[in-house]
Motif scaffolding. Structure first.
Motif, PDB file in Angstrom:
ATOM      1  N   GLY A  83      23.447 126.328  98.997  1.00 35.83           N
ATOM      2  CA  GLY A  83      22.260 125.600  99.409  1.00 35.83           C
ATOM      3  C   GLY A  83      21.630 126.179 100.655  1.00 35.83           C
ATOM      4  N   ARG A  84      22.456 126.562 101.605  1.00 36.70           N
ATOM      5  CA  ARG A  84      21.935 127.181 102.822  1.00 36.70           C
ATOM      6  C   ARG A  84      21.258 128.511 102.510  1.00 36.70           C
ATOM      7  NH1 ARG A  84      25.598 129.116 108.043  1.00 36.70           N
ATOM      8  NH2 ARG A  84      23.867 130.100 109.203  1.00 36.70           N
ATOM      9  N   LEU A  85      21.893 129.315 101.655  1.00 39.54           N
ATOM     10  CA  LEU A  85      21.293 130.596 101.263  1.00 39.54           C
ATOM     11  C   LEU A  85      19.960 130.394 100.548  1.00 39.54           C
ATOM     12  CD1 LEU A  85      24.569 132.256  99.983  1.00 39.54           C
ATOM     13  CD2 LEU A  85      23.170 133.160 101.856  1.00 39.54           C
ATOM     14  N   LEU A  86      19.921 129.435  99.636  1.00 41.05           N
ATOM     15  CA  LEU A  86      18.682 129.175  98.908  1.00 41.05           C
ATOM     16  C   LEU A  86      17.576 128.729  99.860  1.00 41.05           C
ATOM     17  CD1 LEU A  86      20.074 127.248  95.799  1.00 41.05           C
ATOM     18  CD2 LEU A  86      19.263 129.616  95.867  1.00 41.05           C
ATOM     19  N   HIS A  87      17.910 127.874 100.802  1.00 41.88           N
ATOM     20  CA  HIS A  87      16.907 127.363 101.735  1.00 41.88           C
ATOM     21  C   HIS A  87      16.403 128.453 102.670  1.00 41.88           C
ATOM     22  CE1 HIS A  87      14.890 124.492 104.380  1.00 41.88           C
ATOM     23  NE2 HIS A  87      15.437 125.165 105.390  1.00 41.88           N
ATOM     24  N   GLU A  88      17.313 129.256 103.164  1.00 40.03           N
ATOM     25  CA  GLU A  88      16.931 130.238 104.170  1.00 40.03           C
ATOM     26  C   GLU A  88      16.266 131.478 103.588  1.00 40.03           C
ATOM     27  OE1 GLU A  88      20.313 131.163 106.567  1.00 40.03           O
ATOM     28  OE2 GLU A  88      20.425 129.172 107.464  1.00 40.03           O
ATOM     29  N   TYR A  89      16.635 131.859 102.357  1.00 39.37           N
ATOM     30  CA  TYR A  89      16.192 133.163 101.854  1.00 39.37           C
ATOM     31  C   TYR A  89      15.503 133.128 100.494  1.00 39.37           C
ATOM     32  CZ  TYR A  89      19.240 134.707 105.603  1.00 39.37           C
ATOM     33  OH  TYR A  89      19.811 134.884 106.829  1.00 39.37           O
ATOM     34  N   PHE A  90      15.657 132.060  99.727  1.00 39.96           N
ATOM     35  CA  PHE A  90      15.155 132.073  98.357  1.00 39.96           C
ATOM     36  C   PHE A  90      14.161 130.961  98.055  1.00 39.96           C
ATOM     37  CE2 PHE A  90      19.095 134.465  98.137  1.00 39.96           C
ATOM     38  CZ  PHE A  90      18.778 135.511  97.281  1.00 39.96           C
ATOM     39  N   ARG A  91      13.625 130.328  99.071  1.00 39.57           N
ATOM     40  CA  ARG A  91      12.714 129.213  98.822  1.00 39.57           C
ATOM     41  C   ARG A  91      11.497 129.651  98.008  1.00 39.57           C
ATOM     42  NH1 ARG A  91      11.682 125.630 104.107  1.00 39.57           N
ATOM     43  NH2 ARG A  91      10.850 124.220 102.519  1.00 39.57           N
ATOM     44  N   GLY A  92      11.047 130.862  98.229  1.00 37.39           N
ATOM     45  CA  GLY A  92       9.899 131.362  97.485  1.00 37.39           C
ATOM     46  C   GLY A  92      10.253 131.975  96.150  1.00 37.39           C
ATOM     47  N   HIS A  93      11.547 131.920  95.794  1.00 32.98           N
ATOM     48  CA  HIS A  93      12.002 132.572  94.549  1.00 32.98           C
ATOM     49  C   HIS A  93      12.781 131.609  93.659  1.00 32.98           C
ATOM     50  CE1 HIS A  93      10.798 136.442  96.242  1.00 32.98           C
ATOM     51  NE2 HIS A  93      11.369 136.046  97.358  1.00 32.98           N
ATOM     52  N   ARG A  94      12.677 130.297  93.927  1.00 32.84           N
ATOM     53  CA  ARG A  94      13.454 129.329  93.139  1.00 32.84           C
ATOM     54  C   ARG A  94      13.166 129.442  91.651  1.00 32.84           C
ATOM     55  NH1 ARG A  94      16.220 127.208  90.136  1.00 32.84           N
ATOM     56  NH2 ARG A  94      16.963 125.048  90.048  1.00 32.84           N
ATOM     57  N   ASP A  95      11.920 129.683  91.285  1.00 27.20           N
ATOM     58  CA  ASP A  95      11.587 129.736  89.862  1.00 27.20           C
ATOM     59  C   ASP A  95      12.010 131.037  89.205  1.00 27.20           C
ATOM     60  OD1 ASP A  95      10.549 127.186  89.963  1.00 27.20           O
ATOM     61  OD2 ASP A  95       8.506 127.849  90.348  1.00 27.20           O
ATOM     62  N   GLU A  96      12.541 131.973  89.979  1.00 28.57           N
ATOM     63  CA  GLU A  96      13.109 133.197  89.425  1.00 28.57           C
ATOM     64  C   GLU A  96      14.616 133.065  89.208  1.00 28.57           C
ATOM     65  OE1 GLU A  96      11.706 137.062  91.101  1.00 28.57           O
ATOM     66  OE2 GLU A  96      10.708 135.771  92.574  1.00 28.57           O
ATOM     67  N   LEU A  97      15.188 131.947  89.635  1.00 28.81           N
ATOM     68  CA  LEU A  97      16.632 131.789  89.627  1.00 28.81           C
ATOM     69  C   LEU A  97      17.096 130.741  88.615  1.00 28.81           C
ATOM     70  CD1 LEU A  97      17.315 131.734  93.471  1.00 28.81           C
ATOM     71  CD2 LEU A  97      18.000 133.547  91.890  1.00 28.81           C
ATOM     72  N   ILE A  98      18.268 130.972  88.064  1.00 34.00           N
ATOM     73  CA  ILE A  98      18.994 129.979  87.282  1.00 34.00           C
ATOM     74  C   ILE A  98      20.183 129.549  88.129  1.00 34.00           C
ATOM     75  CG2 ILE A  98      20.321 129.523  85.188  1.00 34.00           C
ATOM     76  CD1 ILE A  98      17.365 129.943  84.654  1.00 34.00           C
ATOM     77  N   ILE A  99      20.208 128.279  88.517  1.00 36.95           N
ATOM     78  CA  ILE A  99      21.314 127.729  89.296  1.00 36.95           C
ATOM     79  C   ILE A  99      22.079 126.758  88.395  1.00 36.95           C
ATOM     80  CG2 ILE A  99      22.004 126.471  91.365  1.00 36.95           C
ATOM     81  CD1 ILE A  99      20.584 129.107  91.950  1.00 36.95           C
ATOM     82  N   SER A 100      23.362 127.003  88.225  1.00 39.81           N
ATOM     83  CA  SER A 100      24.184 126.123  87.390  1.00 39.81           C
ATOM     84  C   SER A 100      25.331 125.557  88.209  1.00 39.81           C
ATOM     85  CB  SER A 100      24.734 126.883  86.178  1.00 39.81           C
ATOM     86  OG  SER A 100      25.553 127.962  86.580  1.00 39.81           O
ATOM     87  N   THR A 101      25.749 124.348  87.854  1.00 41.10           N
ATOM     88  CA  THR A 101      26.940 123.765  88.465  1.00 41.10           C
ATOM     89  C   THR A 101      27.665 122.924  87.427  1.00 41.10           C
ATOM     90  OG1 THR A 101      27.800 122.744  90.476  1.00 41.10           O
ATOM     91  CG2 THR A 101      25.943 121.623  89.402  1.00 41.10           C
ATOM     92  N   LYS A 102      28.846 122.431  87.806  1.00 42.43           N
ATOM     93  CA  LYS A 102      29.739 121.767  86.850  1.00 42.43           C
ATOM     94  C   LYS A 102      30.445 120.599  87.522  1.00 42.43           C
ATOM     95  CE  LYS A 102      30.999 126.457  85.550  1.00 42.43           C
ATOM     96  NZ  LYS A 102      30.818 126.988  86.917  1.00 42.43           N
ATOM     97  N   ALA A 103      30.984 119.718  86.689  1.00 40.04           N
ATOM     98  CA  ALA A 103      31.875 118.656  87.145  1.00 40.04           C
ATOM     99  C   ALA A 103      32.893 118.403  86.056  1.00 40.04           C
ATOM    100  CB  ALA A 103      31.088 117.380  87.450  1.00 40.04           C
TER     101      ALA A 103
END
Length: 337
Positions: A83-103
């Motif tokens: 989350g910190r990496l996404l906020h600091e460096y990828f805010r302008g590239h969120r729509d280029e990324l696939i973020i997955s998580t699990k439970a």
């Protein structure tokens, strides 16, 4: 929660060398290699090191970052650091990324922090989104089958994750073929976009093929993402001459112990290494290429402790074709023949 945004300019050529495969019959394409946050994104890893790993991945077209609620150490740390990496460096590239998580594995104390109940899955997803600093994830997985919770309840929780807008697609992890087929039927009836299965699969570990998951996924038009492609480093040249001091065995023995390097296993590794050399590849490259050669496999989930390892894995994309004789020889070596 996060520090101010920091500038990062991705490589303009980042999409030039990566292959993108359609995930089953869905509209989503995934890079042939995805970056896993299972290791090296917990609080024991320096943040600067994490930055270099994700920059190297994205600069080379790896657009899929795979997490789970319990990845760390400690549980939750990998999501928080991502989350910190996404906020600091990828805010302008969120729509280029696939973020997955699990439970699905134990996350907190008490009867509601484990397995596959509706209570656990939906609470966990909310917690994951908070740690990631996101409104939604692209893929939300149930991490492992729950033998005590009705499958309809678990799949219903995945359906609500999508209907609430907190996940775009859903996936299943560590399910065998027959159980996945039952789950897929439930999800289809509820019109839930179930598109992908995540399972361990590599030259040494064939359980995903043996339990019917690969055949079922291919027949039903579902994608497959494989993890542990290098069997925790055994399918590399790293241990051919002993155990290096900076190896995972020495640094973090949670998942690979030195007793895994039996004389028989070492002989197999050396034989596979020789075959890879004949193909003009490293053993790691051949191991990844072997997975991508399988028609059911959409993407291979790679971990890395160094940026160069990511680049080495990308090298596997140069040659994913195998002759019948090469495939037969790999099978024979893996079987100890």
């Amino acid at each position: 929660m996060f520090e101010p945004t920091t500038t990062y300019t991705p490589a303009p050529t980042r999409y030039d060398g990566m292959t993108y495969n359609r995930c089953g019959n869905s509209g989503l394409k995934l890079p042939a290699l995805s970056l896993g946050f299972w290791h090296n994104f917990g609080d024991i890893t320096p943040y600067e090191h994490m930055k270099q790993l994700v920059f190297t991945a994205f600069d080379n077209g790896i657009t899929h970052f795979d997490l789970a609620n319990n990845y760390g150490p400690e549980p939750g740390a990998a999501e928080r650091n991502c989350g910190r990496l996404l906020h600091e460096y990828f805010r302008g590239h969120r729509d280029e990324l696939i973020i997955s998580t699990k439970a699905g594995y134990e996350m907190w104390q008490g009867p509601y922090g484990d397995w596959g109940s509706r209570k656990y899955l939906l609470a966990s997803l909310d917690q994951s989104l908070e740690r990631l600093g996101l409104d939604y994830v692209d893929i939300f997985y149930h991490h492992r089958p729950d033998p005590e919770t009705p499958l309809e309840e678990t799949m219903g929780a995945l359906a609500q994750a999508v209907s609430s807008g907190k996940a775009l697609y859903v996936g299943l992890s560590n399910y065998d073929g027959p159980t996945m087929e039952k789950a897929a039927a439930i999800l289809q009836e509820m019109h839930v976009p179930f598109i992908i299965n995540q399972n361990k699969f590599n030259i040494f570990d064939r359980r995903t093929a043996e339990n019917g998951l690969l055949d079922s996924a291919e027949r039903l038009g579902k994608g497959v993402i494989t993890f542990s492609p290098l069997q925790q480093g055994l399918l590399t040249n790293r241990y051919l001459n002993g155990v290096p001091d900076d190896s995972r065995i020495k640094a973090d023995g949670r998942f690979l112990q030195e007793n895994a390097l039996t004389p028989e296993r070492l002989a197999q590794i050396r034989a596979l290494n020789d075959l890879a050399a004949d193909r003009g590849q490293t053993l790691a490259e051949m191991s990844v290429a072997w997975l991508l050669h399988h028609p059911a496999v959409t993407t291979v989930l790679v971990g890395a402790s160094k940026p160069q390892q990511i680049l080495d894995n990308i090298g596997a994309l140069k040659n994913t074709e195998f002759s019948d004789d090469e495939l037969r020889r790999i099978d024979e070596i893996a079987a100890g023949k």
